[in-house]
Motif scaffolding. Structure first.
Motif, mmCIF file in Angstrom:
data_model
loop_
_atom_site.group_PDB
_atom_site.id
_atom_site.type_symbol
_atom_site.label_atom_id
_atom_site.label_comp_id
_atom_site.label_asym_id
_atom_site.label_seq_id
_atom_site.Cartn_x
_atom_site.Cartn_y
_atom_site.Cartn_z
ATOM 1 N N ASN A 54 29.146 52.784 -49.278
ATOM 2 C CA ASN A 54 28.658 52.764 -50.742
ATOM 3 C C ASN A 54 30.418 52.931 -51.860
ATOM 4 O O ASN A 54 29.134 51.839 -52.992
ATOM 5 C CB ASN A 54 27.998 54.126 -50.933
ATOM 6 N N PRO A 55 30.397 53.323 -52.477
ATOM 7 C CA PRO A 55 32.096 53.366 -53.028
ATOM 8 C C PRO A 55 32.230 52.370 -52.855
ATOM 9 O O PRO A 55 32.368 52.177 -54.720
ATOM 10 C CB PRO A 55 32.673 54.656 -52.679
ATOM 11 N N GLY B 223 27.135 41.221 -50.298
ATOM 12 C CA GLY B 223 26.317 40.525 -49.201
ATOM 13 C C GLY B 223 27.129 40.360 -47.671
ATOM 14 O O GLY B 223 26.858 40.583 -46.740
ATOM 15 N N ILE B 224 28.148 39.462 -48.500
ATOM 16 C CA ILE B 224 29.399 39.330 -47.073
ATOM 17 C C ILE B 224 29.568 40.576 -45.771
ATOM 18 O O ILE B 224 29.898 40.719 -45.023
ATOM 19 C CB ILE B 224 30.385 38.638 -47.814
ATOM 20 N N MET B 225 30.185 41.304 -47.375
ATOM 21 C CA MET B 225 30.140 43.282 -46.420
ATOM 22 C C MET B 225 29.034 43.628 -45.934
ATOM 23 O O MET B 225 29.535 43.854 -44.781
ATOM 24 C CB MET B 225 30.554 43.756 -47.712
ATOM 25 N N THR C 141 31.498 45.238 -58.902
ATOM 26 C CA THR C 141 30.390 44.309 -58.545
ATOM 27 C C THR C 141 29.388 44.033 -59.537
ATOM 28 O O THR C 141 29.304 43.079 -60.111
ATOM 29 C CB THR C 141 29.635 44.947 -57.167
ATOM 30 N N PHE C 142 28.884 45.350 -60.497
ATOM 31 C CA PHE C 142 27.779 45.163 -61.245
ATOM 32 C C PHE C 142 28.658 45.809 -61.993
ATOM 33 O O PHE C 142 28.069 45.261 -63.092
ATOM 34 C CB PHE C 142 27.374 45.973 -60.750
ATOM 35 N N PHE C 143 28.971 45.959 -62.948
ATOM 36 C CA PHE C 143 30.089 46.332 -64.109
ATOM 37 C C PHE C 143 31.390 46.493 -63.845
ATOM 38 O O PHE C 143 31.592 46.618 -62.950
ATOM 39 C CB PHE C 143 29.287 48.091 -64.353
ATOM 40 N N PRO C 144 32.544 46.082 -64.860
ATOM 41 C CA PRO C 144 33.955 45.861 -64.763
ATOM 42 C C PRO C 144 34.444 47.625 -64.760
ATOM 43 O O PRO C 144 33.955 48.164 -65.593
ATOM 44 C CB PRO C 144 33.526 44.892 -65.751
ATOM 45 N N LEU C 145 35.369 47.014 -64.305
ATOM 46 C CA LEU C 145 36.425 48.112 -64.531
ATOM 47 C C LEU C 145 36.955 48.691 -65.474
ATOM 48 O O LEU C 145 37.216 50.179 -65.039
ATOM 49 C CB LEU C 145 37.021 49.246 -62.677
ATOM 50 N N ASP C 146 36.877 48.383 -66.457
ATOM 51 C CA ASP C 146 38.182 48.100 -67.551
ATOM 52 C C ASP C 146 37.693 49.943 -67.987
ATOM 53 O O ASP C 146 38.908 50.661 -68.794
ATOM 54 C CB ASP C 146 38.098 47.070 -68.684
ATOM 55 N N GLY C 147 36.457 50.017 -67.993
ATOM 56 C CA GLY C 147 36.211 51.197 -69.326
ATOM 57 C C GLY C 147 36.476 52.547 -67.618
ATOM 58 O O GLY C 147 36.115 53.670 -68.809
ATOM 59 N N MET C 148 36.941 52.637 -67.022
ATOM 60 C CA MET C 148 37.001 54.084 -65.891
ATOM 61 C C MET C 148 38.102 54.377 -66.133
ATOM 62 O O MET C 148 39.389 53.957 -66.256
ATOM 63 C CB MET C 148 36.935 53.051 -64.544
ATOM 64 N N PRO C 149 38.133 55.797 -65.496
ATOM 65 C CA PRO C 149 39.190 56.206 -65.876
ATOM 66 C C PRO C 149 40.318 55.904 -64.828
ATOM 67 O O PRO C 149 40.445 55.059 -63.736
ATOM 68 C CB PRO C 149 39.700 57.620 -65.211
ATOM 69 N N ASN D 36 26.650 58.040 -40.561
ATOM 70 C CA ASN D 36 26.155 57.549 -42.524
ATOM 71 C C ASN D 36 27.477 58.012 -43.394
ATOM 72 O O ASN D 36 27.469 57.894 -44.016
ATOM 73 C CB ASN D 36 25.469 59.146 -42.152
ATOM 74 N N LEU D 37 29.115 59.027 -41.920
ATOM 75 C CA LEU D 37 30.035 59.155 -42.798
ATOM 76 C C LEU D 37 30.689 58.301 -43.633
ATOM 77 O O LEU D 37 30.858 58.523 -44.527
ATOM 78 C CB LEU D 37 30.998 60.121 -42.059
ATOM 79 N N PRO D 38 30.975 56.854 -43.070
ATOM 80 C CA PRO D 38 31.191 55.763 -43.130
ATOM 81 C C PRO D 38 30.635 55.363 -44.613
ATOM 82 O O PRO D 38 31.471 54.642 -45.457
ATOM 83 C CB PRO D 38 31.865 55.117 -42.196
ATOM 84 N N VAL D 39 29.248 55.186 -44.431
ATOM 85 C CA VAL D 39 28.710 53.951 -45.473
ATOM 86 C C VAL D 39 28.762 54.909 -46.335
ATOM 87 O O VAL D 39 28.662 54.940 -47.795
ATOM 88 C CB VAL D 39 26.551 54.386 -44.709
#
Lengths: 264, 248
Positions: free
Chosen positions: A189-190, A79-81, A197-205, A181-184
């Protein structure tokens, strides 16, 4: 362009620009006040209760979180962002190109730097307001610990300054409004999805986690989450330092770039 | 008496291309001074340098002895600018537009309210006080822009093509206002490409073309010099600047 003068040209008059923008927000307050309050309720319904029915617990960094409690601070940071970056990105672009507001104000005693500092301050104010509104909602849902969660208020002001500067920079770079649209797509979005935010990054590559470390929202989320869980520790000072340094850099870069667009 | 505005060897160049290529002029206290020229002659660039919205490339321009190179902020307190393009705040009412603008000059609210009231009366805006800006006609918008330019009681009023796109009634109303301000002793800079307007309002004028001043004087002087007194200022203008079309 006189580089050392950039900061010296900012005066108390920046607040006049801030007040002008806040006054506009008050005229159109229904569209400015209601969404930040209702958005998190929607998210809590959709993700917290809808998705939360299937994902009850989250394991992250050796700790177990309830799903709703895990995502709640993420919502605050997002929300802040959103509210600060979109205010300067689209708002400042419209004031620059369509409403010619800057052209009107530059012939008054305000300098270009006053105008742009005022823009960033009012964008940051929107971020702070949204952050506080969402914090209030999650507090009502019992998802924020106190007093540690009070840290989120100054943090929202800092995050607001940071993302409002980014927004102003993008507005200064874009020749046409469609270019935004490009910076969005590439930046906002990334971060929204991959900043823990919505899930932890622990399982990510590993490469995703490294990229996430560069994204400012990741650090904002980390501190916000620690605050709502009353887990503030000294190592979060690194996150804070990253945000502070990046904010200082972006304030300078964005004002300089937009000044170049205002005064040719 | 010292002039209110003094431009000396004023230049604005982008690389090799000079929009304003060394011009000199003075605006005396209390006069209406005209800056005439075809599209792309350098009028708007000159005005922008005077209002400190564009840095000068060479030479200087002063207002009340203050240089745009040294004291832009002090100069901007003295100016009232009525721009060519409408840049009112569309989210505010007529009254609020004046109040918000007055803040930029550090005018306290009570004082601003009083001044706004006077200007609303004078420019016949009272029927439209709470109307959104987009509902106003072109003439009303221009009148509001003029009222806004006077909120700080300027020493120099700059009217940048004040009647472009207006109907004859609105145009006449603006002219009456300019004449009234002249009677009150306000120094005015007028840019226009309606030559009739310049002939009617200006005490003195310069004609610029390709960034240089090609002629100057009072309207009757110029008509006498170039046409032997028989004709109007537009004939003089066309004789001096030629008949070919200009692009911005």
């Amino acid at each position: 362009m006189n580089r050392p003068a950039l900061l010296g040209n900012i005066s108390y008059r920046a607040w006049y620009m801030w007040r002008r923008n806040v006054d506009v927000s008050l005229v159109t307050w229904k569209t400015n006040v209601i969404p930040p309050l209702l958005e998190p309720v929607l998210y809590i319904l959709a993700f917290g209760i809808g998705l939360g029915a299937y994902v009850q617990e989250i394991n992250s960094g050796g700790r177990v979180y309830g799903y709703l409690a895990f995502m709640a601070p993420g919502m605050v940071a997002v929300g802040i962002m959103f509210h600060s970056i979109f205010d300067t990105m689209y708002g400042a672009f419209v004031r620059l190109r369509y409403q010619k507001t800057f052209e009107a104000v530059i012939t008054t005693p305000l300098s270009a730097e006053d105008i742009l500092a005022g823009e960033i301050l009012s964008g940051a104010t929107k971020g702070l307001f949204a952050g506080a509104a969402i914090l209030l909602i999650i507090t009502l849902f019992g998802l924020a610990a106190y007093p540690s969660s009070l840290v989120i208020l100054p943090l929202a002001a800092l995050g607001g300054l940071l993302f409002a500067s980014f927004g102003l920079w993008f507005a200064a770079l874009a020749p046409y409004i469609d270019n935004l649209n490009l910076p969005v797509f590439l930046f906002v979005n990334p971060m929204f999805l991959f900043s823990g935010t919505f899930f932890p990054l622990d399982g990510m590559p590993r490469w995703v986690r490294l990229l996430a470390e560069l994204m400012p929202l990741t650090h904002l989320v980390d501190i916000t989450r620690a605050a709502t869980f009353n887990l503030l520790t000294a190592d979060l000072l690194w996150d804070l330092l990253y945000l502070l340094v990046l904010t200082a850099v972006m304030l300078y870069v964005s004002i300089r770039k937009m000044k170049g667009r205002l005064i040719k | 008496m010292t002039p209110v505005v003094k431009a000396s060897a004023l230049r604005k160049c982008y690389g090799d291309l000079c929009a304003v290529d060394g011009i000199d002029f003075e605006i005396n206290r209390g006069e209406c001074f005209g800056l005439l020229g075809p599209n792309g002659a350098g009028k708007t660039t000159t005005v922008k340098m005077l209002t400190c919205a564009l840095p000068v490339s060479g030479g200087d321009i002063t207002v009340e002895g203050l240089s745009v190179n040294a004291d832009p902020r002090a100069i901007k307190y003295l100016l009232g600018v009525c721009p060519q393009e409408v840049n009112l705040d569309p989210d505010f009412s007529v009254f609020k537009n004046l109040i918000v603008y007055s803040r930029y000059f550090d005018i306290p609210y009570a004082e601003a309210k009083e001044r706004a009231g006077e200007l609303i009366e004078r420019f016949h805006l009272h029927d439209k006080l709470e109307r959104p800006i987009e509902d106003l006609s072109g003439g009303l918008k221009k009148r509001l822009l003029m009222a806004r330019a006077l909120i700080n009681r300027p020493k120099l009023l700059i009217l940048d093509e004040p009647t472009t796109g207006l109907d004859p009634q609105s145009r006449r109303q603006i002219w009456d206002e300019v004449r009234g301000m002249k009677r009150n002793g306000l120094t005015t800079l007028l840019t226009t490409h309606y030559i009739e307007e310049a002939e009617l309002l200006c005490d003195r004028l310069v004609i610029v073309d390709a960034g240089r001043i090609i002629e100057q004087g009072t309207p009757p002087e110029l008509i006498k010099k170039h046409l032997g007194g028989d004709g109007n200022l537009e004939d003089v203008f066309l004789k001096l600047t030629g008949r070919h079309l200009r692009d911005e």
